[in-house]
Design an enzyme around this catalytic site. Sequence first.
Site, PDB file in Angstrom:
ATOM      1  N   ASN A   1      64.864  55.402  53.258  1.00 17.19           N
ATOM      2  CA  ASN A   1      66.240  54.774  52.727  1.00 17.19           C
ATOM      3  C   ASN A   1      66.985  56.274  52.087  1.00 17.19           C
ATOM      4  OD1 ASN A   1      68.029  54.173  50.087  1.00 17.19           O
ATOM      5  ND2 ASN A   1      66.553  54.101  48.634  1.00 17.19           N
TER       6      ASN A   1
ATOM      7  N   LYS B   1      69.965  56.610  50.787  1.00 18.50           N
ATOM      8  CA  LYS B   1      70.656  56.390  49.286  1.00 18.50           C
ATOM      9  C   LYS B   1      71.901  57.040  49.399  1.00 18.50           C
ATOM     10  CE  LYS B   1      66.270  57.929  47.493  1.00 18.50           C
ATOM     11  NZ  LYS B   1      66.187  57.556  46.462  1.00 18.50           N
TER      12      LYS B   1
ATOM     13  N   HIS C   1      66.167  48.682  44.394  1.00 18.16           N
ATOM     14  CA  HIS C   1      66.203  49.300  44.207  1.00 18.16           C
ATOM     15  C   HIS C   1      66.063  49.522  42.994  1.00 18.16           C
ATOM     16  CE1 HIS C   1      65.735  54.199  44.981  1.00 18.16           C
ATOM     17  NE2 HIS C   1      65.056  53.463  45.362  1.00 18.16           N
TER      18      HIS C   1
ATOM     19  N   GLU D   1      67.438  52.803  41.590  1.00 19.60           N
ATOM     20  CA  GLU D   1      68.465  53.243  41.160  1.00 19.60           C
ATOM     21  C   GLU D   1      69.736  52.149  40.994  1.00 19.60           C
ATOM     22  OE1 GLU D   1      68.413  56.210  44.112  1.00 19.60           O
ATOM     23  OE2 GLU D   1      66.669  56.874  43.716  1.00 19.60           O
TER      24      GLU D   1
ATOM     25  N   GLU E   1      57.758  50.435  43.997  1.00 16.02           N
ATOM     26  CA  GLU E   1      57.727  51.793  43.735  1.00 16.02           C
ATOM     27  C   GLU E   1      57.791  51.853  42.427  1.00 16.02           C
ATOM     28  OE1 GLU E   1      60.246  53.163  47.255  1.00 16.02           O
ATOM     29  OE2 GLU E   1      62.095  51.989  45.452  1.00 16.02           O
TER      30      GLU E   1
ATOM     31  N   GLY F   1      61.398  60.297  43.490  1.00 17.39           N
ATOM     32  CA  GLY F   1      62.930  61.835  44.157  1.00 17.39           C
ATOM     33  C   GLY F   1      61.847  62.724  42.770  1.00 17.39           C
TER      34      GLY F   1
ATOM     35  N   SER G   1      58.347  59.877  46.125  1.00 20.36           N
ATOM     36  CA  SER G   1      57.932  61.015  46.949  1.00 20.36           C
ATOM     37  C   SER G   1      56.646  61.038  47.935  1.00 20.36           C
ATOM     38  CB  SER G   1      57.452  61.747  45.698  1.00 20.36           C
ATOM     39  OG  SER G   1      57.984  61.300  44.737  1.00 20.36           O
TER      40      SER G   1
HETATM   41  C1  PEP Z   1      63.205  55.812  47.320  1.00 13.63           C
HETATM   42  O1  PEP Z   1      64.303  56.021  47.175  1.00 13.63           O
HETATM   43  O2  PEP Z   1      63.087  55.105  47.610  1.00 13.63           O
HETATM   44  C2  PEP Z   1      62.285  56.580  47.238  1.00 13.63           C
HETATM   45  C3  PEP Z   1      60.967  55.975  47.499  1.00 13.63           C
HETATM   46  O3  PEP Z   1      62.610  58.071  47.207  1.00 13.63           O
HETATM   47  P1  PEP Z   1      61.739  59.849  47.522  1.00 13.63           P
HETATM   48  O4  PEP Z   1      61.021  58.751  48.483  1.00 13.63           O
HETATM   49  O5  PEP Z   1      62.468  60.278  47.721  1.00 13.63           O
HETATM   50  O6  PEP Z   1      61.295  59.783  46.349  1.00 13.63           O
END
Ligand code: PEP
Length: 257
Positions: free
Chosen positions: A13, A15, A101, A103, A173, A179, A219
Amino acid sequence: MNKAKRKTVIAGNWKMNKTPVEAAQLIYDINQRISNIETKGCEIVACVPFVDIDAAVKAADGTRIKIGAENCHWAKSGAFTGEISADMLKACGVEYVIIGHSERRQYFGETDLTVNQRLHAALEAGLTVILCVGELLEQREQGITEEIVSMQTKIALLNVTEEQMKNVVIAYEPVWAIGTGKTATSEQADEVCGIIRNVLAKLYSKKTAEATSILYGGSMNAKNAKELLSMENVDGGLIGGASLKAEDFSIIIEAAQ
Ligand code: PEP
């Protein structure tokens, strides 16, 4: 059905990162690095910003990398200034789309109901959906992770048929792990992916629950991927930060084999 029979999905992803030129370069670099890796049974996906789709689709042509988008609107067309429909994505060569997601939920007013509407639009357009669910830190601390994740999954899948589930991948998630550099332990990831699988068994059937790929995201990186991906209920990863580095992303792809 055991884990080995489910499709492994390693999806990036991106972003709000990368210009079209940078996107093409990153796809090229990832492809170079995975050229010697056996990836049979593993879908490799890069979900990119809308403006990068054209460049990414061209760069990925003839490679094992599939291109995804990061969102889509629920309507087929109309007066929705600034939005992109699922049909538009399909026409541009997109195969996957992330829906729900955290976000989008946190900053753009996404609700479980709009997630459900977008998911239907994406499936009707012939896209494969990566549906994101996950609890906030306060919710985990309150001990309501199971309720939250089950509710998000059930509402998102309202009126989605068992046949359509063949084109749905779910990403667990935990919001506190996105993040932040804080990863769920492999046991926590496995436990919640297992909870989601049980929800699918109740909503549909054991067969569909066992056939659906459930990913972990939060992460995931080159160091922790192998352990997370080895868990029985974790069928792949949705990767943010580490998907922007060709080396790290390809190590994660290798770890999934
Ligand atoms: C994501 O944006 O779906 C995500 C898992 O980000 P990160 O790996 O940076 O935590």
